[in-house]
Design an enzyme around this catalytic site. Structure first.
Site, PDB file in Angstrom:
ATOM      1  N   ASP A   1     -15.739   1.020 -31.989  1.00 17.81           N
ATOM      2  CA  ASP A   1     -14.329   1.040 -32.386  1.00 17.81           C
ATOM      3  C   ASP A   1     -13.809   2.467 -32.487  1.00 17.81           C
ATOM      4  O   ASP A   1     -13.536   2.987 -33.573  1.00 17.81           O
ATOM      5  CB  ASP A   1     -14.173   0.295 -33.715  1.00 17.81           C
ATOM      6  CG  ASP A   1     -12.741  -0.123 -33.989  1.00 17.81           C
ATOM      7  OD1 ASP A   1     -11.903  -0.011 -33.073  1.00 17.81           O
ATOM      8  OD2 ASP A   1     -12.465  -0.564 -35.119  1.00 17.81           O
TER       9      ASP A   1
ATOM     10  N   HIS B   1      -9.398  -0.638 -31.726  1.00 14.16           N
ATOM     11  CA  HIS B   1      -8.601  -1.853 -31.931  1.00 14.16           C
ATOM     12  C   HIS B   1      -7.153  -1.539 -32.306  1.00 14.16           C
ATOM     13  O   HIS B   1      -6.326  -2.449 -32.418  1.00 14.16           O
ATOM     14  CB  HIS B   1      -9.251  -2.779 -32.970  1.00 14.16           C
ATOM     15  CG  HIS B   1      -9.047  -2.396 -34.396  1.00 14.16           C
ATOM     16  ND1 HIS B   1      -9.968  -1.715 -35.138  1.00 14.16           N
ATOM     17  CD2 HIS B   1      -8.006  -2.627 -35.230  1.00 14.16           C
ATOM     18  CE1 HIS B   1      -9.513  -1.538 -36.364  1.00 14.16           C
ATOM     19  NE2 HIS B   1      -8.319  -2.082 -36.449  1.00 14.16           N
TER      20      HIS B   1
ATOM     21  N   SER C   1      -6.266   1.200 -40.855  1.00 14.22           N
ATOM     22  CA  SER C   1      -7.160   1.258 -39.704  1.00 14.22           C
ATOM     23  C   SER C   1      -6.907   2.512 -38.876  1.00 14.22           C
ATOM     24  O   SER C   1      -5.767   2.952 -38.707  1.00 14.22           O
ATOM     25  CB  SER C   1      -6.964   0.036 -38.805  1.00 14.22           C
ATOM     26  OG  SER C   1      -7.786  -1.026 -39.200  1.00 14.22           O
TER      27      SER C   1
END
EC number: 3.4.21.-
Length: 258
Positions: free
Chosen positions: A110, A65, A204
């Site tokens: 992910d 992502h 992230s």
């Protein structure tokens, strides 16, 4: 190099709430300068994107992502104000995603594997992190790191990356905390049950390190971060090691676990 460094500094300072799925290190301490040699910064013209992990001189792993157009990768950064002489910048040559990834779920499978346009040189502040030889056990103490928020409800970001120790938790903890969505079997549940330490906004893609091996990728978690019984959810790197190694070996048709 000076112009690239100035641009990178400006981009890192332009942190915002733009990505709701991004995470950061809350409740940590400033990392030692040689404690995060594998940590990578992903950025583009809009600003800081994500963290990443160098796994060898030609490849970086981050969260799927985190993908964006025209991003670059910065290696060897510690302070946003002080240049390390061995900092290096690279462009992605190729990007690889799980072919069976759900397009309508940004955190499904992910993981993104990035081949660099040229090799990174190992140095005092740059070194790859080993892939895991086995999955971490529940209770393992692991380290998180990144330049994300240090206070969940305020736009306060550190000059140097922050590090914190958290624990691998039973998957049931995350399934209970996030009963409104599926917590995949190919993820790790990690944090502190009483809260206070967590990855947070703009961490992230960064690593979860257990026993000095690369075990997890920061994916998603509770908002605000660091709340009791709302741990972080991390892509389980061990489950993807065969896919990673196959792609690196040249098998571009390799598939990920279901």
């Amino acid at each position: 190099m000076v112009l690239i460094r100035v641009l990178a500094n400006l981009l890192i300072l332009q942190l915002s709430y733009a990505q709701k799925s991004s995470e950061l290190v809350f409740g940590g301490r400033p990392c030692n300068i040689n404690e995060h040699r594998s940590l990578v910064v992903l950025f583009n013209s809009s600003g800081f994107l994500c963290g990443g992990t160098l796994i060898n001189q030609d490849w970086v792993v981050t969260a799927a992502h985190c993908d964006s157009n025209n991003f670059q990768l910065l290696f060897g950064v510690h302070s946003k104000k002080t240049l390390n002489e061995d900092e290096q910048t690279r462009d992605p040559k190729e990007k690889f995603f799980c072919p069976n990834r759900k397009k309508d779920d940004e955190v499904d499978k992910d993981i993104m594997l990035i081949k660099l346009d040229s090799s990174v040189n190992n140095s005092e502040h740059i070194a790859p992190l080993s892939l895991p030889s086995s999955p971490p056990s529940v209770g393992s103490v692991c380290r998180i790191m990144g330049w994300g928020k240090t206070i969940p409800t305020k736009d306060i970001y550190p000059d140097v990356p922050h590090c914190a120790n958290i624990n691998i938790l039973d998957h049931a903890v995350c399934r209970t905390a996030y009963s409104w969505r599926q917590v995949a079997n190919t993820t790790l549940c990690a944090g502190i049950l009483q809260g206070g330490k967590d990855t947070c906004h703009f961490d992230s893609g960064g690593p979860l390190i257990c026993n000095e091996q690369f075990h997890g990728i920061v994916s998603w978690g509770g908002h605000p971060c660091g709340q009791p019984r709302e741990p972080g959810v991390y892509t389980n790197v061990f489950d993807y090691t065969d896919w990673i190694q196959s792609i690196i070996a040249g098998n571009k048709d390799a598939t990920c676990p279901p």
